[in-house]
Enzyme design. Structure first.
Site, short mmCIF file in Angstrom:
data_model
loop_
_atom_site.label_atom_id
_atom_site.label_comp_id
_atom_site.label_asym_id
_atom_site.label_seq_id
_atom_site.Cartn_x
_atom_site.Cartn_y
_atom_site.Cartn_z
N CYS A 27 -3.38 1.33 6.51
CA CYS A 27 -3.55 0.60 7.77
C CYS A 27 -4.24 1.47 8.80
O CYS A 27 -4.95 0.99 9.66
CB CYS A 27 -2.21 0.14 8.28
SG CYS A 27 -0.99 1.45 8.24
N GLU A 86 7.60 2.86 14.74
CA GLU A 86 8.48 3.26 13.65
C GLU A 86 8.40 4.76 13.45
O GLU A 86 7.53 5.43 14.01
CB GLU A 86 8.09 2.52 12.37
CG GLU A 86 8.36 1.03 12.48
CD GLU A 86 8.28 0.29 11.16
OE1 GLU A 86 7.24 0.36 10.49
OE2 GLU A 86 9.28 -0.37 10.79
N ASN A 141 0.80 -1.24 0.00
CA ASN A 141 0.00 0.00 0.00
C ASN A 141 0.83 1.28 0.00
O ASN A 141 0.40 2.30 -0.54
CB ASN A 141 -1.02 -0.02 1.14
CG ASN A 141 -0.38 -0.08 2.50
OD1 ASN A 141 0.72 -0.61 2.64
ND2 ASN A 141 -1.03 0.46 3.49
N GLU A 184 4.08 -4.20 12.41
CA GLU A 184 3.13 -3.12 12.11
C GLU A 184 2.01 -3.76 11.32
O GLU A 184 2.19 -4.09 10.14
CB GLU A 184 3.80 -2.03 11.25
CG GLU A 184 4.97 -1.34 11.90
CD GLU A 184 4.57 -0.20 12.80
OE1 GLU A 184 3.36 -0.06 13.10
OE2 GLU A 184 5.46 0.55 13.22
P1 NAD Z 1 0.38 -9.16 3.59
O1 NAD Z 1 0.48 -9.56 5.03
O2 NAD Z 1 -0.37 -10.04 2.67
O3 NAD Z 1 1.83 -9.01 2.95
C1 NAD Z 1 2.83 -8.18 3.50
C2 NAD Z 1 4.19 -8.70 3.07
O4 NAD Z 1 4.40 -9.98 3.64
C3 NAD Z 1 4.34 -8.87 1.57
O5 NAD Z 1 5.67 -8.54 1.20
C4 NAD Z 1 4.09 -10.35 1.37
O6 NAD Z 1 4.70 -10.86 0.21
C5 NAD Z 1 4.72 -10.92 2.63
N1 NAD Z 1 4.17 -12.23 3.04
C6 NAD Z 1 3.01 -12.81 2.66
N2 NAD Z 1 2.87 -14.02 3.24
C7 NAD Z 1 3.97 -14.21 4.01
C8 NAD Z 1 4.40 -15.26 4.87
N3 NAD Z 1 3.68 -16.37 5.07
N4 NAD Z 1 5.57 -15.12 5.53
C9 NAD Z 1 6.30 -13.99 5.38
N5 NAD Z 1 5.96 -12.97 4.56
C10 NAD Z 1 4.79 -13.08 3.89
O7 NAD Z 1 -0.19 -7.67 3.58
P2 NAD Z 1 -0.53 -6.77 2.32
O8 NAD Z 1 -1.82 -7.26 1.77
O9 NAD Z 1 0.67 -6.65 1.43
O10 NAD Z 1 -0.72 -5.35 3.01
C11 NAD Z 1 -1.91 -4.94 3.60
C12 NAD Z 1 -1.85 -5.11 5.10
O11 NAD Z 1 -0.74 -4.37 5.63
C13 NAD Z 1 -3.07 -4.53 5.79
O12 NAD Z 1 -3.52 -5.41 6.80
C14 NAD Z 1 -2.57 -3.24 6.40
O13 NAD Z 1 -3.30 -2.79 7.51
C15 NAD Z 1 -1.16 -3.60 6.75
N6 NAD Z 1 -0.33 -2.38 6.89
C16 NAD Z 1 0.05 -1.99 8.15
C17 NAD Z 1 0.80 -0.83 8.32
C18 NAD Z 1 1.21 -0.38 9.70
O14 NAD Z 1 2.11 0.44 9.81
N7 NAD Z 1 0.61 -0.88 10.76
C19 NAD Z 1 1.19 -0.09 7.21
C20 NAD Z 1 0.81 -0.52 5.94
C21 NAD Z 1 0.04 -1.68 5.80
#
Ligand code: NAD
Length: 505
Positions: A298, A476, A166, A264
């Protein structure tokens, strides 16, 4: 299997047809020779090919990071020298600002203004940590006579940094800047949907003088590469931003070797509009709070609670302004809301909206996929407002991660605080009121890492960003982040004149 092609990093075009990984200061292909295609979500068209990392590539990246950490010069540089390199990264990014913004827009489908703000903040993150590291000191502590104690902060080692789609560049900056500022080495795993700007940022780090092996990047499938990094014995710390389920999975895997961990995760942030609020400011801030970044944030303020005495006035203005939001060419300055990241994510969003209808909610505005002229094959969803919801509905409880807000009416301060806290998440929150006493009272009771009072923005370089409860842990973007990339060593010495003989034998 093909031979790995290695090329020295020099200044490269930002926009190109093929992006390699970076391992040990070199641009390399995957050992498998495989690539994957990344798309422009606004058009649905292919954008570029990217080297697809294997676990073998990932092992090489971890090994390069380990060598750089243990034998390299980066962590041994005087702090001022590391600080200068971070400033140089920022200045190269600034000189390529428009190119980085364009690439971010093309790869994520987000609006130009959103990308401009995020690339600008990414630059400021490097500047912030270039300054913060200079003041990151150890301590001298009170001791009984004859004893002396000081602490020093030592870099934690090799950090795996796994980031979501995102905020592709900003998340990379939030991760890389503090880690390398303290002398760590990193292996970054960008999201497969949006790897491009993170790769270019890693290239810029080298251009600015970061030595080989300190910043490595391995684009590839999360379930394979992210997973491998979370379990890898050569990794000392995992910093993860992404969804809560993936965060839990990573925590389990990282626990096998007790890796340091920052998570996060997701959110379902409440937005409270009290009867004494400046209604126009609250409308504008709430609109931005949910529809910024196409709701794919997020900290999106996705649960809106309005006091009954101002409900009608607020909603009339809120709906009218939602109707004015432009969905269109993401590269146009006048577009407010960009595309959804993928067809899959669009279907997830639509599924939530349909579930709300089935559960008896009312779609006051939007609630469907839209066709945008000139971008007919892209992924577009109308800004959506849902009313007549109850706390048990899926759309109220779960993170949708799209341009969808659920609206509820309230009468009582205490009850609305309880409702705001009635969630497994605890990332962002917002309060709109002119009463400073109420603002402080409510802010103190909200279970969230970030509270915005009469303010639409959740993050500036220097302000802590992170969650309570299942939104994760660690902060962060702030000075304290440096502590999360260091181990504190306590040195106790004795300088008394009489020798110590604790056993007395
Ligand atoms: P996601 O958890 O699907 O993926 C995040 C990252 O993890 C990607 O690089 C993905 O390839 C990797 N990943 C996927 N499966 C994995 C596994 N089994 N082991 C290790 N890595 C793995 O999330 P997304 O769909 O890319 O992003 C959206 C989510 O991120 C939302 O829930 C959002 O709230 C959260 N987010 C949080 C913050 C924050 O600062 N709290 C900021 C931005 C996004």
């Amino acid at each position: 299997m093909t031979t790995v092609k290695e090329q020295k990093i020099e200044k490269l075009e930002t926009k190109r047809e093929y992006y390699q990984m970076i391992i040990n200061g070199e641009r390399v292909d995957s050992v498998s020779g495989e690539t994957f295609t990344t798309y422009n979500p606004a058009t649905g068209e292919p954008l570029a090919k990217v080297a697809k990392a294997t676990t073998e590539d990932t092992d090489r990246a971890v090994e390069a990071a380990r060598q750089a950490f243990e034998k390299g010069k980066w962590r041994r540089y005087p702090i001022n020298k590391r600080s200068r390199v971070l400033n140089k990264i920022a200045s190269i990014m600034r000189s390529r600002f428009n190119e980085l913004v364009e690439l971010e827009v093309l790869n994520s489908g987000k609006s130009l203004t959103a990308a401009q703000g995020q690339v600008n903040q990414s630059i400021e993150d490097f500047e912030f940590y270039a300054g913060a590291i200079v003041g990151h000191r150890g301590t001298v502590n009170n001791m009984p006579g004859g004893f002396f104690n000081y602490t020093q902060n030592e870099p934690v080692g090799v950090c795996a940094q796994i980031i979501p789609w995102n905020y592709p560049m900003m998340m990379a900056a939030w991760k890389i800047a503090p880690a390398i500022a303290v002398g760590c080495s990193v292996v970054i795993k960008p999201a497969s949907l949006t790897p491009l700007t993170a790769i270019v940022l890693a290239e810029i780090c080298h251009e600015a003088g970061v030595p080989e092996g300190v910043v490595n990047i391995v684009p590839g499938p999360g379930a394979l590469i992210g997973d491998h990094l979370a379990e890898h014995p050569g990794v000392d710390k995992v910093a993860f931003t992404g969804s809560t389920p993936t965060g839990k999975d990573i925590m389990k895997k990282a626990s096998q070797t007790l890796k340091r961990l920052t998570l996060e995760l997701g959110g379902k942030s409440p937005n409270l509009v009290f009867e004494d609020a400046d209604i126009d400011a609250a409308v504008d801030g709430s609109l931005f709070g949910i529809f910024y970044n196409t709701g794919q944030s997020c900290e999106a303020r996705s649960r809106l609670y309005i006091h009954e005495n101002v409900y009608d006035e607020f909603m009339e203005k809120f709906v009218a302004k939602t109707k004015k939001l432009t969905l269109g060419d993401p590269l146009s300055q006048s577009t407010h809301v960009g595309a959804i990241i993928s067809r899959g994510q669009l279907e997830v969003i639509d599924g939530y909206v349909k579930s709300a209808i089935e559960e008896g909610a009312t779609i006051l505005h939007g609630g469907e996929e839209v066709k945008v002229e000139g971008f007919e094959n892209g992924y577009w969803y109308a800004p959506t407002i849902i009313t007549d919801v109850t706390p048990e509905m899926k759309v109220v409880k779960e993170e949708i991660f799209g341009p969808v807000v659920v609206v509820q009416k309230f009468t009582d301060e205490k009850a609305v605080i309880k409702e705001a806290n009635n969630t497994e998440f605890g990332l962002g929150s917002a309060i709109w009121t002119k009463d400073q006493g109420r603002a402080t009272r409510v802010a103190n009771q909200i279970e969230a890492g970030i509270v915005m009072v009469n303010c639409p923005f959740s993050a500036f370089p220097g302000t802590p960003f992170g969650g309570y409860k299942q939104s994760g842990f660690g902060r962060e973007l702030c000075i304290e982040t440096l502590d999360l990339y260091t181990e504190q060593k306590s040195v106790i010495s004795y300088y008394g004149s009489r020798p110590i003989n604790p056993f007395g034998v």
